[in-house]
Design a protein around this motif. Structure first.
Motif, PDB file in Angstrom:
ATOM      1  N   LEU A  14       2.409   9.561  -4.240  1.00  0.00           N
ATOM      2  CA  LEU A  14       1.838   8.822  -3.116  1.00  0.00           C
ATOM      3  C   LEU A  14       0.330   8.636  -3.263  1.00  0.00           C
ATOM      4  N   ARG A  15      -0.300   9.456  -4.093  1.00  0.00           N
ATOM      5  CA  ARG A  15      -1.741   9.318  -4.315  1.00  0.00           C
ATOM      6  C   ARG A  15      -2.083   8.282  -5.388  1.00  0.00           C
ATOM      7  N   ARG A  47       5.441   4.311   2.083  1.00  0.00           N
ATOM      8  CA  ARG A  47       5.916   5.483   2.813  1.00  0.00           C
ATOM      9  C   ARG A  47       6.802   5.056   3.995  1.00  0.00           C
ATOM     10  N   ALA A  48       6.372   4.025   4.708  1.00  0.00           N
ATOM     11  CA  ALA A  48       7.142   3.543   5.854  1.00  0.00           C
ATOM     12  C   ALA A  48       8.494   3.001   5.418  1.00  0.00           C
ATOM     13  N   GLU A  84       3.730  14.063  -3.375  1.00  0.00           N
ATOM     14  CA  GLU A  84       2.360  13.761  -2.973  1.00  0.00           C
ATOM     15  C   GLU A  84       1.553  13.167  -4.122  1.00  0.00           C
ATOM     16  N   THR A 142       0.837  -1.194   0.000  1.00  0.00           N
ATOM     17  CA  THR A 142       0.000   0.000   0.000  1.00  0.00           C
ATOM     18  C   THR A 142       0.874   1.247   0.000  1.00  0.00           C
ATOM     19  N   ALA A 143       0.253   2.385  -0.260  1.00  0.00           N
ATOM     20  CA  ALA A 143       0.997   3.643  -0.237  1.00  0.00           C
ATOM     21  C   ALA A 143       1.574   3.902   1.146  1.00  0.00           C
ATOM     22  N   ASP A 144       0.814   3.606   2.189  1.00  0.00           N
ATOM     23  CA  ASP A 144       1.312   3.808   3.550  1.00  0.00           C
ATOM     24  C   ASP A 144       2.493   2.888   3.847  1.00  0.00           C
ATOM     25  N   GLU A 145       2.433   1.663   3.355  1.00  0.00           N
ATOM     26  CA  GLU A 145       3.546   0.737   3.557  1.00  0.00           C
ATOM     27  C   GLU A 145       4.782   1.208   2.800  1.00  0.00           C
ATOM     28  N   GLN A 191       6.681   5.308  -4.934  1.00  0.00           N
ATOM     29  CA  GLN A 191       6.132   5.782  -3.670  1.00  0.00           C
ATOM     30  C   GLN A 191       7.161   5.695  -2.553  1.00  0.00           C
ATOM     31  N   ALA A 238       8.826   9.044  -0.280  1.00  0.00           N
ATOM     32  CA  ALA A 238       8.973   9.137   1.169  1.00  0.00           C
ATOM     33  C   ALA A 238      10.422   9.285   1.604  1.00  0.00           C
TER      34      ALA A 238
END
Length: 243
Positions: free
Chosen positions: A192-193, A131-132, A189, A126-129, A211, A215
């Motif tokens: 990431l979207r 990013r991490a 951004e 995922t995008a959040d993953e 992505q 980050a």
């Protein structure tokens, strides 16, 4: 100490023995080798980020063990050997992922002795993953006084024309335009979207790597573009992001 990021595609056609005398391949290759040499002038330790088919035991990112091994493009039609480190002495590993092979081949094209650590990110992260993963990588890039460069191996949509590997998807051109603009402007951004499911459906396999790249940068990068086109119905972007 983080120096810069080189953004390159990862098709086997970069290797002359696989693409022959194709003029489009030669154009992409020249741009890719050019930015690799720019990165090598800044740092001889690279962290490369590529995309894996899926997560491994639930991990969306993993280090690729292979720095001491030789890889080969034999599975793509020519036994061209590559390695991620000058001290590689192990047997030929015919299972190394394409990102490792291309990173190793690029290493052989620069004029300095570069060593590479490769990280693979799951295509379904995922995008959040992502990013991490990028935040964690930035800490690694900044650790110590040695200059370290980031090599991002990522391809765009593979459905941009009827003759593309994935045939034509009428959604692909619009998504590819967003990707091209974001990479060219350093728009973190916007990258990431990007929708993971849509990118998967149109064959934009580099989405997760881009992505992660977004980050890694904590501020607006200085972006430059050396090449941006889709000669085989696949979106290829070559450029640099600098802090």
């Amino acid at each position: 100490m983080f120096t810069a990021a080189a953004l390159v595609p990862s098709p086997p056609l970069l290797v002359p023995q696989l693409s022959g005398d194709s003029a489009p391949s030669a154009e992409v290759r020249a741009a890719v080798v050019g930015v690799a040499r720019e990165l090598a002038a800044l740092s001889t330790h690279w962290i490369a980020v590529g995309v894996d088919a899926a997560s491994v035991a639930g991990d969306v990112s993993r280090s690729c063990v292979g720095r001491g091994e030789f890889g080969t493009f034999a599975g793509f039609g020519a036994d061209v050997r590559t390695k991620l480190d000058a001290d590689a002495s192990g047997p030929v590993n015919r299972e190394l992922p394409l990102a490792a092979l291309v990173a190793g081949w690029l290493r052989s094209q620069v004029e300095r002795e570069v060593h590479i650590d490769l990280h693979l990110v799951s295509a379904d992260a995922t995008a959040d993953e992502c990013r991490a993963v990028g935040v964690k990588l930035r800490a690694q890039l900044d650790d110590g006084d040695e200059p370290v460069g980031l090599l991002v191996l990522a391809d765009g949509a593979s459905t941009l024309t009827p003759k593309a590997p994935g045939s034509f998807d009428d959604r692909a051109p619009a998504v590819q335009a967003v990707i091209d603009a974001a990479l060219g402007k350093g728009d973190r951004e916007a990258l990431l979207r990007l929708d993971p499911n849509l990118c998967s459906e149109i064959g934009a396999s580099g989405r997760a790597a881009w992505q992660v790249l977004s980050a890694v940068f904590t501020e607006q990068p200085v972006a430059s573009v050396e090449y941006n086109s889709a000669p085989f119905g696949v979106g290829y972007h070559v450029g640099m992001w600098r802090p």
